[in-house]
Motif scaffolding. Structure first.
Motif, PDB file in Angstrom:
ATOM      1  N   THR A   1       0.844  -1.192   0.000  1.00 27.29           N
ATOM      2  CA  THR A   1       0.000   0.000   0.000  1.00 27.29           C
ATOM      3  C   THR A   1       0.881   1.244   0.000  1.00 27.29           C
ATOM      4  O   THR A   1       1.877   1.307   0.724  1.00 27.29           O
ATOM      5  CB  THR A   1      -0.912   0.009   1.238  1.00 27.29           C
ATOM      6  OG1 THR A   1      -1.803  -1.105   1.156  1.00 27.29           O
ATOM      7  CG2 THR A   1      -1.705   1.299   1.351  1.00 27.29           C
TER       8      THR A   1
ATOM      9  N   THR B   1      -3.262   4.373  -0.519  1.00 28.02           N
ATOM     10  CA  THR B   1      -3.813   3.746  -1.711  1.00 28.02           C
ATOM     11  C   THR B   1      -3.337   2.296  -1.777  1.00 28.02           C
ATOM     12  O   THR B   1      -2.126   2.036  -1.796  1.00 28.02           O
ATOM     13  CB  THR B   1      -3.379   4.496  -2.980  1.00 28.02           C
ATOM     14  OG1 THR B   1      -3.865   5.850  -2.919  1.00 28.02           O
ATOM     15  CG2 THR B   1      -3.937   3.829  -4.226  1.00 28.02           C
TER      16      THR B   1
ATOM     17  N   GLY C   1     -12.654   7.665  -0.175  1.00 28.19           N
ATOM     18  CA  GLY C   1     -11.634   6.788  -0.730  1.00 28.19           C
ATOM     19  C   GLY C   1     -11.534   5.446  -0.046  1.00 28.19           C
ATOM     20  O   GLY C   1     -10.630   4.659  -0.346  1.00 28.19           O
TER      21      GLY C   1
ATOM     22  N   LEU D   1      -8.473   1.064  -0.682  1.00 29.28           N
ATOM     23  CA  LEU D   1      -8.114   2.429  -0.310  1.00 29.28           C
ATOM     24  C   LEU D   1      -7.673   3.171  -1.568  1.00 29.28           C
ATOM     25  O   LEU D   1      -6.766   2.721  -2.274  1.00 29.28           O
ATOM     26  CB  LEU D   1      -6.985   2.426   0.719  1.00 29.28           C
ATOM     27  CG  LEU D   1      -7.212   1.587   1.985  1.00 29.28           C
ATOM     28  CD1 LEU D   1      -5.968   1.612   2.864  1.00 29.28           C
ATOM     29  CD2 LEU D   1      -8.422   2.081   2.750  1.00 29.28           C
ATOM     30  N   ASP D   2      -8.315   4.280  -1.826  1.00 33.48           N
ATOM     31  CA  ASP D   2      -8.000   5.077  -3.021  1.00 33.48           C
ATOM     32  C   ASP D   2      -7.778   6.519  -2.592  1.00 33.48           C
ATOM     33  O   ASP D   2      -8.679   7.350  -2.641  1.00 33.48           O
ATOM     34  CB  ASP D   2      -9.138   4.977  -4.036  1.00 33.48           C
ATOM     35  CG  ASP D   2      -8.824   5.687  -5.345  1.00 33.48           C
ATOM     36  OD1 ASP D   2      -7.663   6.107  -5.540  1.00 33.48           O
ATOM     37  OD2 ASP D   2      -9.747   5.830  -6.172  1.00 33.48           O
ATOM     38  N   GLY D   3      -6.558   6.789  -2.132  1.00 30.80           N
ATOM     39  CA  GLY D   3      -6.244   8.128  -1.643  1.00 30.80           C
ATOM     40  C   GLY D   3      -6.964   8.476  -0.355  1.00 30.80           C
ATOM     41  O   GLY D   3      -7.253   9.651  -0.098  1.00 30.80           O
TER      42      GLY D   3
END
Length: 384
Positions: free
Chosen positions: A129, A142, A183, A205-207
């Motif tokens: 990550t 992320t 996110g 997790l996206d930002g």
């Protein structure tokens, strides 16, 4: 042990739900609500902070009792107890960096573990990550986290990721995210052989940004002597061992019941408990199970009493985890042999335990990692 806060009536209700959750692949909402009402989420929070003030030894025993009724419920809620345990272990040693976790737990917040990653055999010493630093001291994460137990219910998620903005000084960043953080996406992808009610779904997790006040460690990538690493290993391995030992305890009970219930034509209709081969198998299960609870209690007590085993802590902890999970597998196998073919029915409690116990081989530390840890302790590092 002091009388459990989990009385027989509630234990029976939780047991009655376990088969339904397993069959329908549903989360243990009712169990979580009932356990929260009796203080389960705040067992490790000190009394002066609104908790029950239990130590790790007491909590491990409570988790063993819960797991005799619903192993998947116990495994799921273990992740909350690991984080509160980590906070307490650190606080007991003069580190208040996660004291707020204990306060939040007393207020009913539910903590989950978002550390596991597919293919990451470095476990806590590396991450796939990405942790991107922000000007205000926070971090944007992320990546994909697997086996996020308590996925439908958590309100605080502990995560970590790699900050490689300085390639010659990569850092592993540990932080907490809130449920409503932008996110953060929980996938509905948990349909497994074992521990179905834990609903340990994938988290994407996206930002997702953890503010600076929720970033609690920035450690050099690789092995670390930071007390956080000890606290996580100690709480995770001991409480995990407690869950599988509770499962094992229940399997012994079911083996005894089966031996007394089943009748043998060979022995003129008397119970199989008269058959020396069956008696041997039940005894083998009892002997294997009986050695594990004292080991859990002893190591948990040492954590509570701040005993310093130094570098010997890690081989002791991983050894306990391997012994507890492998012993539980053996005990369940013996119980199946005693119970006969009816145990493989989909409605069989022992059949469910047989599936649930398999999950024990996948939790850190797995067999390969544990043996490497112990070999290094006994023989020194392997030559290149």
């Amino acid at each position: 042990m002091t009388e459990s806060i989990l009385d027989d009536d509630l234990l029976a209700r939780i047991r009655s739900r376990a088969a339904v959750h397993d069959r329908e692949n549903t989360f243990f909402d009712d169990d979580l609500r009932d356990l929260a009402e009796i203080g389960w989420l705040r067992m490790l929070t000190p009394v002066e902070r609104g908790g029950l003030g239990f130590g790790l030894e007491r909590v491990a025993a409570e988790q063993t009792r819960l797991a005799t009724a619903a192993p998947a419920t116990a495994l799921g809620i273990n992740m909350h107890l690991v984080w509160t345990g980590v906070a307490k272990v650190l606080l007991d040693r003069g580190d208040a960096s996660l004291a707020w976790v204990l306060d939040d737990a007393a207020r009913g917040e539910v903590f989950a573990f978002g550390n596991s990653e597919a293919g990451n055999d470095l476990v806590l010493f590396g991450s796939t990550t990405r942790a991107e630093p922000r000007p205000d001291g926070g971090y944007a994460f992320t990546g994909r986290k697997i086996f996020t137990s308590l996925a439908p219910a958590w309100t605080r998620l502990g995560v970590f990721g790699l900050d490689d903005t300085e390639p010659d000084r990569p850092l592993l960043v540990h932080a907490f995210l809130d449920r409503d953080t932008a996110g953060v996406t929980t996938l509905d992808d948990w349909d497994t052989l074992a521990m179905r009610a834990s609903q340990s779904r994938t988290t994407v997790l996206d930002g997702a940004v953890a503010p600076a006040e929720r970033v609690f460690r920035r450690l050099p990538a690789g092995p670390s002597a930071d007390p956080l690493i000890f606290a996580i290993f100690a709480c995770f391995e001991i409480l995990l061992s407690a869950v599988y030992t509770g499962l094992s305890q229940r399997a012994v009970v079911l083996a005894v019941e089966a031996a007394q219930r089943r009748r043998s034509l060979k022995y003129d209709g008397r119970p199989y408990a008269h058959d020396p081969d069956i008696r041997w198998k039940v005894a083998e299960a009892g002997i294997a199970h009986d050695g594990i609870p004292p080991q859990i209690a002893a190591l948990a007590r040492d954590v509570d009493l701040l005993v310093d085993h130094g570098a010997a802590w890690f081989p002791r902890l991983v050894g306990l985890k391997v012994r507890a999970t492998e012993s539980a597998r053996f005990v369940v196998d013996q119980a199946l042999r005693v119970s006969g073919g009816s145990a493989i029915a989909s409605s069989s409690e022992l059949g469910r335990l047989y599936r649930d116990v398999i999950a024990g081989i996948f939790h850190p530390s797995d067999g390969e990692s544990a043996h490497n840890t112990v070999a290094n302790a006994l023989l020194g590092p392997a030559p290149d």
